[in-house]
Design a protein around this motif. Structure first.
Motif, short mmCIF file in Angstrom:
data_model
loop_
_atom_site.label_atom_id
_atom_site.label_comp_id
_atom_site.label_asym_id
_atom_site.label_seq_id
_atom_site.Cartn_x
_atom_site.Cartn_y
_atom_site.Cartn_z
N ALA A 120 0.92 -1.07 0.04
CA ALA A 120 -0.14 -0.10 -0.18
C ALA A 120 0.78 1.25 0.00
O ALA A 120 1.62 1.39 0.79
N LEU A 152 -9.50 -2.91 3.05
CA LEU A 152 -8.04 -2.93 3.33
C LEU A 152 -7.53 -3.28 4.69
O LEU A 152 -8.43 -2.78 5.52
N THR A 182 -4.03 -2.84 6.30
CA THR A 182 -2.66 -2.31 6.08
C THR A 182 -2.42 -1.62 7.56
O THR A 182 -3.28 -1.68 8.61
N TYR A 241 -3.49 4.63 -2.05
CA TYR A 241 -4.58 5.28 -0.92
C TYR A 241 -4.51 6.62 -1.06
O TYR A 241 -3.60 7.67 -0.87
N LEU A 281 0.09 -5.19 2.89
CA LEU A 281 -1.24 -4.88 2.47
C LEU A 281 -1.77 -6.19 2.36
O LEU A 281 -1.07 -7.12 1.54
N MET A 293 -5.85 -7.48 0.88
CA MET A 293 -7.28 -6.80 0.58
C MET A 293 -8.16 -7.86 0.18
O MET A 293 -7.91 -9.01 -0.10
#
Length: 407
Positions: free
Chosen positions: A151, A339, A341, A378, A397, A399
């Motif tokens: 990310a 997400l 992260t 992001y 990350l 997802m």
């Protein structure tokens, strides 16, 4: 960044904007701060995230089903309880972005979008219930099964500018010169600064002047931004600076240039670190800028509503904190994404424990450096602090996508 208005992705590395794949302009530009650093080689996130929570008693399971294989990703259906932090997010804050995306829905979303528009009083509880009733979560992995990714962040710069050149504002932002498309490649960054023919071609094409060459570079890397302009008569207004083309020269990362010269390590590389080096070495800033021959041109657009973000590759305005740029080969535009992260933080040899960043976002943009299944940029928006957070974001990350249930 990029405004997608033009849709410029990272004008430097970029994504289709970030600043469009409808793309009026290559978003390769917009790839956010990664555009400044990307050529340093692909940055690896600092470490793995803890394993996601598994199903528990009473957790919504979600319908089962087969996996979905896309061009560069595999989606594996999972229960809702697999989404780390799912119950804690203020999901209603993502609702406007979801409705905006329904203005240009992905294939298969017509019924879900009609249902979304009909939802009354969409508070957190109603939105979460609608999501769990209407959509199925899928864990996103690469085709080889890898579920860990990266990310990064981008934003929309706000830069003070003047309509007139002055002792304090001497760095021009140019509109594209006539005949740009007929001469490929156009002059390099260094040639634009030194060759009479290049300067003559740009004479009268100045949109505005800024004080710091790094502000101009940042706008070029992001592909777009906002200018707080002081007009010739003293009036002040804020306008959008949209992507207007580039000189067709190769992009070279100034971050990589500095790493190769020992200014800092790859792990320390960030936009704040680049700015700190420039402040400490003002005499070498022209040399650093010249290392990137790519030069980006702009066009000015009105900004009637400053609360509306730049337009992303999906063709809808981006929402700070709720829009991301993705690889559309892995995740279609308009898809809700969960997400998992962490928040960016300043580099330190002994960093504190990372703070989780777990939330519902919408895939509404892309960029040339945004490639792969588990990859997101992001959007931090334009408020104070957005530049710093975007410039430091380089996080591990995981997802999940949320896709309409087939009944």
């Amino acid at each position: 960044m990029k405004t997608r208005q033009a849709n410029a992705a990272n004008a430097s590395s970029r994504r289709s904007p970030m600043f469009v794949k409808k793309i009026l302009a290559p978003r390769w530009l917009l790839v956010g701060m990664v555009g400044v650093l990307a050529a340093c080689s692909t940055p690896m996130p600092p470490g793995p995230l803890p394993a996601p929570a598994r199903s528990g008693p009473g957790a919504p399971a979600g319908p089962a089903g087969p996996s979905i294989v896309r061009e560069s990703a595999r989606w594996q259906p999972v229960p809702w309880s697999d989404l780390p932090g799912w119950e804690a997010d203020a999901t209603a804050r993502a609702w406007p972005a979801l409705l905006a995306g329904c203005g240009k829905p992905a294939a298969g979303w017509a019924a879900a979008c009609a249902s979304a528009r009909a939802l009354q009083a969409p508070d957190d509880a109603r939105v979460r219930a609608w999501l769990q009733r209407t959509l199925q979560p899928y864990r996103v992995t690469a085709l080889d099964g890898s579920a860990e990714g990266l990310a990064t962040g981008y934003f929309e710069p706000l830069v003070a500018a003047s309509r007139q050149r002055s002792r304090t504002h001497g760095v021009p932002l140019y509109a594209a010169p006539p005949g740009l498309a007929q001469r490929k490649p156009w002059y390099t960054r260094s040639e634009i600064e030194t060759l009479p023919a290049a300067r003559a071609a740009l004479k009268g094409r100045e949109i505005a002047w800024v004080a710091d060459p790094l502000d101009a570079l940042l706008l070029q890397v992001q592909g777009s931004g906002r200018l707080a302009i002081t007009e010739a008569d003293g009036r002040k207004q804020t306008v959008r600076l949209a992507y207007g083309g580039h000189n067709d020269q190769p992009y070279q990362s100034v971050g990589r240039w500095l790493v190769e010269r020992g200014a800092f390590t790859l792990e320390q590389a960030s936009w704040p670190a680049i700015k700190a080096w420039a402040r400490a070495n003002p005499g070498r800033v022209p040399e650093m800028l010249a290392a990137n021959p790519r030069y980006v041109f702009f066009r000015e657009e009105p900004l009637p509503d400053p609360t509306i973000g730049a337009v992303g590759a999906q063709g809808v305005p981006l929402t700070p904190g709720r829009s991301i740029a993705v690889d559309p080969r892995a995740v279609p535009y308009g898809t809700p994404v969960w997400l998992d992260t962490t928040e960016p933080q300043p580099w330190s040899p002994t960093p504190p424990p990372p703070r989780p960043l777990q939330r519902l976002v919408l895939a509404q943009d892309t960029g040339s450096a945004i490639s792969g299944a588990v990859r997101a940029d992001y959007y931090w928006g334009w408020a104070e602090g957005a530049e710093d957070r975007a410039g430091r974001m380089k996080q591990p990350l995981r997802m999940w996508v949320l896709w309409p249930v087939t009944r």
